[in-house]
Design an enzyme around this catalytic site. Structure first.
Site, PDB file in Angstrom:
ATOM      1  N   ASP A 115       4.157   8.235   7.589  1.00  0.00           N
ATOM      2  CA  ASP A 115       4.599   8.055   6.202  1.00  0.00           C
ATOM      3  C   ASP A 115       5.880   8.863   6.070  1.00  0.00           C
ATOM      4  O   ASP A 115       5.889  10.060   6.356  1.00  0.00           O
ATOM      5  CB  ASP A 115       3.529   8.580   5.243  1.00  0.00           C
ATOM      6  CG  ASP A 115       2.281   7.712   5.290  1.00  0.00           C
ATOM      7  OD1 ASP A 115       1.270   8.096   4.689  1.00  0.00           O
ATOM      8  OD2 ASP A 115       2.326   6.652   5.937  1.00  0.00           O
ATOM      9  N   ASP A 171      -3.568  -1.344  -0.352  1.00  0.00           N
ATOM     10  CA  ASP A 171      -3.848   0.017  -0.858  1.00  0.00           C
ATOM     11  C   ASP A 171      -4.991  -0.068  -1.872  1.00  0.00           C
ATOM     12  O   ASP A 171      -4.756  -0.052  -3.083  1.00  0.00           O
ATOM     13  CB  ASP A 171      -2.599   0.605  -1.523  1.00  0.00           C
ATOM     14  CG  ASP A 171      -1.450   0.750  -0.528  1.00  0.00           C
ATOM     15  OD1 ASP A 171      -0.298   0.378  -0.877  1.00  0.00           O
ATOM     16  OD2 ASP A 171      -1.699   1.194   0.599  1.00  0.00           O
TER      17      ASP A 171
END
Ligand code: 1PR
Length: 563
Positions: free
Chosen positions: A241, A413
């Protein structure tokens, strides 16, 4: 005179260019029909859809010159679509006319017994094991395949079988992995993305003289019945990330349940409002480390993409270019794959943004927020299957059409929504009932999974099953399944979530979020059947190495790539 690469404008050719440089081979690009006469050897790295490749060749006036080049007897190396265009046609684009040099047609994998695309690492079986070293191939190695369409091995048709050089089995289907005859050698897998094993294949071809090539003996014609199991391996993916730090540099960070702010020693959130970013290192250096450690794929997620992310100043493009120079396995880029506007007002479509990443060296792009909105819009257009109808304008549809569905990943998500076990609402068919044997005793609890956008910042009126079925219909090639509840917790993958999604689609699924021990990888493969497992935190913090994970999988008799 020399080595030329053929780029018809829609391929991820940067990876091949990087590989040739690493191997020390100079090359030029074919940019006009006249260049074919200068080429003494030619590589055609075809990525994407068959029809786009034929259209790209035709529109640039390269179609007939390519056919004439191959007929001239000079060395030709085709990769993936660069192999498939040698055939007459492909089911992928029935109206497109291949070169017809191999008198057969490209078919499609069945998805009844396996996920399609065939996306991952698999073994290759030479028809003549005695000449193993001749093309640099090894029966002990794995090579990276990413395709939904394939050339069946027709050993009983001499005019086709004379081209067969090696085969691969996926599920119960045996197809051509490499073809070879005289000056032509081509492979369905991507040697430029197959690590050291792939580099050996490219180097072997590049070092062969024209005379050696022209005298390559035809392989024997032998029937190939499917074996009990194929050589397909489970993939271990390292994910970074990435976000900007206070100096504007891109650094690797890692959140807990998507909260990436730094924590004070007492566990509170860092004092300053923005929250100091956890800096886990530079993405390019980490990508190189994970490649060396044996990661089967690298994923880079720009988690600040929910903000305005103009294409022109995309620092991620520079990161991808640099990472692609040292990473010879597939690279997936996510975050900000959507229509954008530059500071000067110049608009860029999601297709253009994706194209910039492919040209920089990415193999797949991952779409999260835009995918949710596309399915919500799709569901307003009724269809017989109840999933709704796309209108051809979404990022998923436009990128899959141009580059092939294997280039489009949808990152999901989801967040659990706990309800009473007696819940009778719209998602009752997707309800999960807690068990006492998980990492948290959830007996008596019930929940469904809600989709979110902007990195979990906004809940949406869509369930995870509605999303994954919708994006599969729109043309996505793979699901990257995160879990906000398990992200960064080390509690293990959310097995209920992974099983629910694995049962819901026929495209490959990557389990993500929550890995804390190597046993979690064994567990998710044994209990859900997904094709790949992704982790971030435990690799960044060096709590578990990729080698250790693969050793644990091998001990559990789960097939993994080791060479
Ligand atoms: O919405 O298309 O621009 O894409 C944004 C992308 O960035 C999405 O893929 C979204 O998952 C990701 N993202 C956005 N915000 C965050 C955040 O953390 N605040 N990443 C974020 C969330 C999920 C994984 C993570 C795994 C493994 N992280 O990327 O690496 O959960 O973690 P673990 O092994 O440490 O548990 P768009």
């Amino acid at each position: 005179m020399g080595l030329y690469l053929l780029d018809y404008g829609a391929g991820n050719v940067q990876s091949l260019a990087n590989t040739l440089k690493k191997l020390g081979h100079d090359f030029e690009w074919i940019s006009s029909p006249a260049d074919f006469h200068k080429a003494t050897s030619l590589i055609f790295p075809g990525v994407g859809a068959f029809g786009s490749a034929i259209d790209g060749l035709t529109s640039r006036g390269l179609y007939e010159p390519l056919r004439e080049y191959i007929a001239s007897g000079k060395p030709y190396f085709g990769i993936c679509i660069g192999m498939q265009v040698l055939f007459r046609s492909s089911l992928e684009s029935p109206s497109s006319k291949g070169l017809g040099i191999i008198p057969s047609d490209i078919g499609v994998f069945s998805n009844v017994d396996k996920s399609v695309p065939h996306m991952g690492w698999n073994s290759v079986d030479l028809l003549d094991p005695a000449e193993n070293a001749h093309e640099g191939l090894s029966a002990a190695a794995s090579y990276y395949f990413v395709h939904s369409f394939r050339a069946a091995y027709e050993w009983d048709r001499p005019e086709v079988a004379q081209w067969a050089h090696s085969t691969t089995q996926y599920g119960r289907e045996v197809f051509l992995a490499t073809v070879r005859k005289g000056n032509v050698f081509a492979c369905q897998f991507h040697p430029e993305k197959s690590g050291q094993a792939g580099l050996r294949v490219l180097d072997a071809w590049l070092r062969q003289s024209e005379s050696e090539r022209a005298t390559s003996p035809p392989s024997p014609r032998v029937a190939r019945a499917p074996k009990a199991t194929d050589g397909f391996t489970k993939r271990i993916i390292a994910c970074m990330d990435v976000r900007s730090n206070d100096d504007g540099d891109l650094v690797v960070t890692k959140g807990d349940q998507y909260d990436v702010r730094e924590r004070t020693a007492a566990g509170g959130v860092q004092a300053d409002a923005a929250g100091a970013v956890r800096n886990l290192g530079k993405p390019v250096a980490l990508a190189a480390r994970y490649y060396e450690e044996g990661a089967d794929e690298i994923c880079l997620m720009n988690i600040t993409s929910f903000r305005h992310s103009p294409l022109l100043d995309q620092p991620m493009l520079a990161v991808v270019r640099a990472a692609a120079e040292t990473v010879y396995v597939p690279l997936t880029i996510g975050g900000g794959i959507k229509d954008t506007v530059d500071p000067d007002g110049t608009p860029h479509s999601a297709l253009e943004v994706a194209g910039a990443y492919f040209r920089a060296g990415a193999d797949k792009v991952s779409i999260a927020t835009e995918a949710v909105f596309a399915v919500e819009k799709m569901r307003t257009r009724p269809s017989a299957d109840g999933l709704g109808e796309g209108d051809g304008t979404s990022a998923i549809e436009t990128i899959a059409h141009a580059y092939g569905r294997q280039a489009v990943v949808v990152s999901v998500d989801p967040r659990r929504v706990y309800v009473e076990p007696t819940y009778d609402g719209p998602y009752k068919d997707e309800l999960v009932f807690g068990k006492p044997d998980g990492p948290e005793n959830e007996r008596g609890r019930a929940w469904w999974y809600q989709c979110t956008v902007r990195g979990g910042r906004e809940n949406r009126p869509l369930s995870v099953v509605q999303l994954v079925k919708g994006v599969e219909k729109l043309g996505a090639g793979e699901i990257l399944l995160n879990s906000i509840d398990r992200d960064g917790t080390g509690l293990g993958y959310d097995l209920e979530l992974v099983s629910l999604v694995r049962r819901s689609v026929r495209i490959p699924v990557v389990a993500s979020s929550g890995a804390g021990r190597k046993e979690h990888f064994v567990e998710v493969f044994e209990k859900t059947g997904v094709e790949a497992a992704l982790a971030a935190g435990i690799f960044h913090r060096r709590e578990v190495s990729i080698e250790e994970v693969k050793e644990a999988l091998a001990e559990a008799k789960i097939n993994v790539r080791t060479a």
